[in-house]
Design a protein around this motif. Structure first.
Motif, PDB file in Angstrom:
ATOM      1  N   PHE A 388       1.037  -1.191  -0.445  1.00  9.73           N
ATOM      2  CA  PHE A 388      -0.310   0.042   0.104  1.00  9.73           C
ATOM      3  C   PHE A 388       0.814   1.308  -0.491  1.00  9.73           C
ATOM      4  CE2 PHE A 388      -2.502  -3.843   1.762  1.00  9.73           C
ATOM      5  CZ  PHE A 388      -3.659  -3.176   1.271  1.00  9.73           C
ATOM      6  N   GLY A 389       0.973   1.916  -1.486  1.00 12.82           N
ATOM      7  CA  GLY A 389       1.549   3.287  -1.375  1.00 12.82           C
ATOM      8  C   GLY A 389       1.325   3.496  -2.864  1.00 12.82           C
ATOM      9  N   TYR A 390       1.858   4.626  -3.059  1.00 10.53           N
ATOM     10  CA  TYR A 390       1.685   4.904  -4.167  1.00 10.53           C
ATOM     11  C   TYR A 390       2.956   5.790  -4.857  1.00 10.53           C
ATOM     12  CZ  TYR A 390      -3.125   4.868  -2.699  1.00 10.53           C
ATOM     13  OH  TYR A 390      -3.875   4.818  -1.722  1.00 10.53           O
ATOM     14  N   SER A 391       3.651   5.919  -4.939  1.00 18.87           N
ATOM     15  CA  SER A 391       4.968   5.608  -5.050  1.00 18.87           C
ATOM     16  C   SER A 391       5.843   4.488  -6.583  1.00 18.87           C
ATOM     17  CB  SER A 391       6.049   5.408  -4.507  1.00 18.87           C
ATOM     18  OG  SER A 391       7.558   5.498  -5.421  1.00 18.87           O
ATOM     19  N   LYS A 392       5.481   4.646  -7.390  1.00 20.45           N
ATOM     20  CA  LYS A 392       5.620   3.857  -8.448  1.00 20.45           C
ATOM     21  C   LYS A 392       6.952   3.569  -8.443  1.00 20.45           C
ATOM     22  CE  LYS A 392       1.487   4.559 -11.177  1.00 20.45           C
ATOM     23  NZ  LYS A 392       1.968   5.162 -12.321  1.00 20.45           N
ATOM     24  N   ALA A 393       8.070   3.988  -7.943  1.00 18.24           N
ATOM     25  CA  ALA A 393       8.799   3.537  -8.299  1.00 18.24           C
ATOM     26  C   ALA A 393       8.989   2.711  -6.749  1.00 18.24           C
ATOM     27  CB  ALA A 393      10.452   4.351  -7.815  1.00 18.24           C
ATOM     28  N   GLU A 394       8.677   2.871  -5.570  1.00 16.38           N
ATOM     29  CA  GLU A 394       8.273   1.910  -4.889  1.00 16.38           C
ATOM     30  C   GLU A 394       7.688   0.142  -4.559  1.00 16.38           C
ATOM     31  OE1 GLU A 394       9.999   3.247  -0.299  1.00 16.38           O
ATOM     32  OE2 GLU A 394       6.941   3.060   0.127  1.00 16.38           O
ATOM     33  N   GLN A 395       7.114   0.548  -5.319  1.00 10.97           N
ATOM     34  CA  GLN A 395       5.761  -0.559  -5.982  1.00 10.97           C
ATOM     35  C   GLN A 395       6.824  -1.547  -6.710  1.00 10.97           C
ATOM     36  OE1 GLN A 395       2.171   0.790  -7.886  1.00 10.97           O
ATOM     37  NE2 GLN A 395       1.444   1.932  -6.599  1.00 10.97           N
ATOM     38  N   GLN A 396       7.271  -0.347  -7.640  1.00  4.82           N
ATOM     39  CA  GLN A 396       8.373  -1.989  -8.386  1.00  4.82           C
ATOM     40  C   GLN A 396       9.375  -2.062  -8.056  1.00  4.82           C
ATOM     41  OE1 GLN A 396       7.751  -2.297 -11.394  1.00  4.82           O
ATOM     42  NE2 GLN A 396       9.908  -3.630 -12.405  1.00  4.82           N
ATOM     43  N   ARG A 397       9.932  -1.835  -7.009  1.00  3.81           N
ATOM     44  CA  ARG A 397      11.370  -2.044  -6.580  1.00  3.81           C
ATOM     45  C   ARG A 397      10.524  -3.214  -5.532  1.00  3.81           C
ATOM     46  NH1 ARG A 397      14.721   0.894  -1.296  1.00  3.81           N
ATOM     47  NH2 ARG A 397      15.898  -0.312  -0.904  1.00  3.81           N
ATOM     48  N   VAL A 398       9.134  -3.503  -4.522  1.00  4.61           N
ATOM     49  CA  VAL A 398       8.788  -4.196  -4.531  1.00  4.61           C
ATOM     50  C   VAL A 398       8.739  -4.903  -4.582  1.00  4.61           C
ATOM     51  CG1 VAL A 398       6.467  -4.940  -2.517  1.00  4.61           C
ATOM     52  CG2 VAL A 398       7.763  -3.020  -1.846  1.00  4.61           C
ATOM     53  N   LEU A 399       8.411  -5.074  -6.177  1.00  3.48           N
ATOM     54  CA  LEU A 399       7.954  -6.084  -6.879  1.00  3.48           C
ATOM     55  C   LEU A 399       9.126  -6.975  -7.320  1.00  3.48           C
ATOM     56  CD1 LEU A 399       5.086  -3.898  -9.893  1.00  3.48           C
ATOM     57  CD2 LEU A 399       4.581  -6.481  -7.632  1.00  3.48           C
ATOM     58  N   GLU A 400       9.822  -6.489  -8.004  1.00  9.22           N
ATOM     59  CA  GLU A 400      11.231  -6.693  -7.659  1.00  9.22           C
ATOM     60  C   GLU A 400      11.849  -7.485  -7.132  1.00  9.22           C
ATOM     61  OE1 GLU A 400      13.990  -4.144  -9.539  1.00  9.22           O
ATOM     62  OE2 GLU A 400      12.310  -3.660 -11.733  1.00  9.22           O
ATOM     63  N   GLN A 401      11.893  -6.958  -5.574  1.00  7.85           N
ATOM     64  CA  GLN A 401      12.556  -7.710  -4.300  1.00  7.85           C
ATOM     65  C   GLN A 401      12.154  -8.604  -3.729  1.00  7.85           C
ATOM     66  OE1 GLN A 401      15.092  -3.974  -2.504  1.00  7.85           O
ATOM     67  NE2 GLN A 401      16.083  -3.820  -4.766  1.00  7.85           N
ATOM     68  N   THR A 402      10.606  -9.283  -4.626  1.00  9.71           N
ATOM     69  CA  THR A 402      10.218 -10.001  -3.563  1.00  9.71           C
ATOM     70  C   THR A 402       9.536 -11.124  -3.854  1.00  9.71           C
ATOM     71  OG1 THR A 402       8.294  -8.593  -3.575  1.00  9.71           O
ATOM     72  CG2 THR A 402       9.126  -8.736  -1.429  1.00  9.71           C
ATOM     73  N   HIS A 403       9.473 -12.098  -3.976  1.00  8.75           N
ATOM     74  CA  HIS A 403       9.043 -13.970  -3.584  1.00  8.75           C
ATOM     75  C   HIS A 403       7.808 -14.034  -2.982  1.00  8.75           C
ATOM     76  CE1 HIS A 403      11.912 -14.360  -7.578  1.00  8.75           C
ATOM     77  NE2 HIS A 403      12.506 -14.233  -6.779  1.00  8.75           N
ATOM     78  N   SER A 404       6.217 -14.631  -4.654  1.00  8.68           N
ATOM     79  CA  SER A 404       5.363 -14.584  -3.882  1.00  8.68           C
ATOM     80  C   SER A 404       4.206 -15.643  -4.937  1.00  8.68           C
ATOM     81  CB  SER A 404       4.384 -13.286  -3.088  1.00  8.68           C
ATOM     82  OG  SER A 404       3.953 -12.518  -3.913  1.00  8.68           O
ATOM     83  N   GLY A 405       3.177 -16.048  -4.833  1.00  8.92           N
ATOM     84  CA  GLY A 405       2.496 -16.242  -5.884  1.00  8.92           C
ATOM     85  C   GLY A 405       1.770 -15.641  -6.026  1.00  8.92           C
ATOM     86  N   GLY A 406       1.451 -13.778  -5.269  1.00  3.45           N
ATOM     87  CA  GLY A 406       0.585 -13.064  -6.745  1.00  3.45           C
ATOM     88  C   GLY A 406       1.094 -11.700  -6.382  1.00  3.45           C
ATOM     89  N   VAL A 407       0.608 -10.518  -6.367  1.00  6.40           N
ATOM     90  CA  VAL A 407       0.874  -9.500  -5.807  1.00  6.40           C
ATOM     91  C   VAL A 407      -0.853  -8.325  -6.183  1.00  6.40           C
ATOM     92  CG1 VAL A 407       1.966  -7.517  -5.802  1.00  6.40           C
ATOM     93  CG2 VAL A 407       3.047  -9.322  -5.407  1.00  6.40           C
ATOM     94  N   CYS A 408      -0.841  -7.650  -4.476  1.00 10.92           N
ATOM     95  CA  CYS A 408      -1.605  -6.685  -4.889  1.00 10.92           C
ATOM     96  C   CYS A 408      -1.427  -5.232  -4.781  1.00 10.92           C
ATOM     97  CB  CYS A 408      -3.185  -7.035  -4.213  1.00 10.92           C
ATOM     98  SG  CYS A 408      -4.555  -8.049  -5.041  1.00 10.92           S
ATOM     99  N   LEU A 409      -1.129  -4.802  -5.798  1.00 15.06           N
ATOM    100  CA  LEU A 409      -0.567  -3.246  -5.812  1.00 15.06           C
ATOM    101  C   LEU A 409      -2.444  -2.074  -5.157  1.00 15.06           C
ATOM    102  CD1 LEU A 409       1.477  -2.471  -7.744  1.00 15.06           C
ATOM    103  CD2 LEU A 409       2.365  -2.969  -5.444  1.00 15.06           C
ATOM    104  N   ASN A 410      -1.951  -1.913  -3.643  1.00 14.19           N
ATOM    105  CA  ASN A 410      -2.856  -1.103  -2.492  1.00 14.19           C
ATOM    106  C   ASN A 410      -4.599  -1.527  -3.235  1.00 14.19           C
ATOM    107  OD1 ASN A 410      -1.312   1.334  -1.953  1.00 14.19           O
ATOM    108  ND2 ASN A 410      -1.669   1.261  -4.789  1.00 14.19           N
TER     109      ASN A 410
END
Length: 479
Positions: A388-410
């Motif tokens: 939960f956060g609206y920074s596109k850069a931080e969203q991308q960082r979370v996507l690239e630096q974690t592993h999970s079955g699926g992701v929801c942003l916000n």
């Protein structure tokens, strides 16, 4: 207005036991052998019959599921089980011909003249082991994928949802012959016997501990498995996100089905200086959803007394080890367990070791986003991750630096309802995918086919070796 649940009585039909499993399996094997590549129109007929059945029997299904839970919100059954099941059927039906179409592939210059394609062939007889928390949706989803792919299907329903299991057995028998779709009922020993059958594919949804046993049993037959296992799905609250936005969306994901969801937020990582604000915002969101728990038709009960005791043991264990438990309601009602937040948690607490599957939400403070990501990455890979956060850069960082079955942003949970997204775990949270096209592929054999006709250029490379033409071929293509 909420849809009211009404009383439901168990029918008299009994479980499938012992030799009946082998009999069912053999019948489906023979039926598949007699029709190994059902036409698109036949598969559509199966899906149409299923869709019509769910539409006609929706109230009976709501009643049966509520009976199993002692009370399940009728609206939650509509929103989280019936609606996505119907959408899933519609989506598969609409895309079926495209999925079935052979895929043309290229052939290298050295192998011409020839052509190549991939054909998608039904694997055969598919086994599906269904959990208790969403007994309809988690039966229908794999069933739709397997039928769309042209297979026969055996479904093992959970012993914790006997009303739903008996009802689905009765309803499916109305529209499908037993050699196409069969429902198996029974206790845990039946489930283990079921997993030992020589299926062509086996899909299991449930606890990681049970998944290990299922995979071990399937390995005896070299049966391919898809495992959907859950785990501890984290939610990250960013430093700059409006706290009310994050708390409300996390509250929805945690309170649906009283937290008995494999992708429910299992704990929340909150900036240290925002923990107090998050606690208050979460409390406001939950009490807005459920002004009271007593006689509230919107609030679902815990499935059975054993799981109530399990959740209470988590609270007692955490309290004894220094956690601060904040109940959001003074008391519950029957198995309608009050929501609680758990602060000051540590790794030695059961609530931070096991998947919670209930209305308890631990809060883990962090100072920098790097700490939050390290915390997640030091633990088994979860089935879902929420940021939960609206920074596109931080969203991308979370996507690239974690592993999970699926992701929801916000948001929470809703990625599971997207028919065009694969659903599946990673590592300890499972393996393989299904839903939509990925479901069709999971239950199909993608068979590579290489085609040549009368002219055979390959004769140029047949022995004896050392011919001038072979030396020319090596010069042209071995480089």
């Amino acid at each position: 207005m909420p849809v009211e649940s009404v009383r439901f009585s168990l029918p008299d039909d009994g479980p499938v036991l012992g030799d009946d499993l082998e009999r069912l399996f053999d019948r489906q094997r023979r039926a598949f052998a007699a029709n190994p590549m059902p036409a698109a129109e036949q598969r559509r007929q199966w899906l149409d019959a299923l869709r019509q059945l769910l539409s006609e029997e929706r109230q009976t299904l709501i009643e049966a599921i509520s009976a199993d839970f002692s009370h399940r919100s009728a609206d939650e059954t509509l929103l989280a089980e019936l609606m996505p099941s119907l959408h899933n059927i519609h989506y598969a039906r609409r895309h079926l011909k495209k999925w079935m179409r052979a895929s043309r592939r290229s052939v290298g210059m050295a192998f011409q003249p020839a052509s190549a394609k991939v054909v998608y062939q039904p694997v055969g007889v598919v086994g599906v082991i269904v959990p208790w928390n969403y007994p309809l949706y988690l039966a229908i989803g794999p069933l739709v994928g397997a039928l769309a792919a042209g297979n026969r299907v055996m479904l093992k329903l959970s012993e914790s949802t006997p009303a739903t299991g008996h009802l689905l057995k009765t309803l499916f028998a109305r529209i499908f012959p037993e050699d196409l779709v069969a429902v198996v009922l029974g206790e845990a020993e039946v489930g283990m016997a079921f997993s030992r059958l020589a299926f062509d594919h086996l899909l299991f949804t449930g606890a990681t501990s049970v998944g290990r046993h299922v995979m071990r049993a399937a390995a005896e037959n070299l049966t391919p498995v898809t495992l959907e296992l859950g785990g501890k799905s984290p939610a990250i609250v960013a430093q700059d996100v409006p706290i009310g936005d994050a708390a409300e969306r996390i509250a929805f994901g945690k309170t649906l089905n009283a937290g008995q969801t494999c992708v429910a937020p299992d704990y929340v990582l909150v900036p240290q200086d925002r923990v107090t604000d998050f606690v208050e915002a979460y409390r406001q969101a939950v009490t807005r959803f459920y002004p009271t728990l007593t006689d509230n038709p919107d609030y679902t009960a815990i499935i059975n007394p054993r799981h109530v005791a399990r959740l209470n043991s988590y609270v007692a264990d955490a309290t004894s080890k220094g956690a601060r438990v904040i109940p959001l309601f003074e008391h519950g009602q029957g198995r309608r367990m009050p929501f609680s937040l758990v602060l000051d948690v540590s790794d030695d607490m059961l609530v931070m070791q096991d998947e919670i599957f209930g209305p308890l939400l631990p809060i883990v403070p962090y100072e920098r986003i790097e700490q939050a990501l390290d915390y997640i990455n030091q633990r088994p890979r979860p089935l879902a991750l929420y940021y939960f956060g609206y920074s596109k850069a931080e969203q991308q960082r979370v996507l690239e630096q974690t592993h999970s079955g699926g992701v929801c942003l916000n948001d929470t949970l809703l990625h599971v309802a997207q028919d065009d997204l694969p659903f599946g775990g990673s590592g300890a949270s499972g393996m393989g995918h299904y839903h939509g096209h990925e479901g069709f592929l999971t239950f199909s054999k993608a068979k590579g086919v290489f085609i040549k006709q009368r002219f055979n250029a390959a004769r140029l490379i047949y022995p004896p070796y050392g011919k001038a033409i072979q030396k020319l071929i090596y010069k042209l293509f071995v480089r």
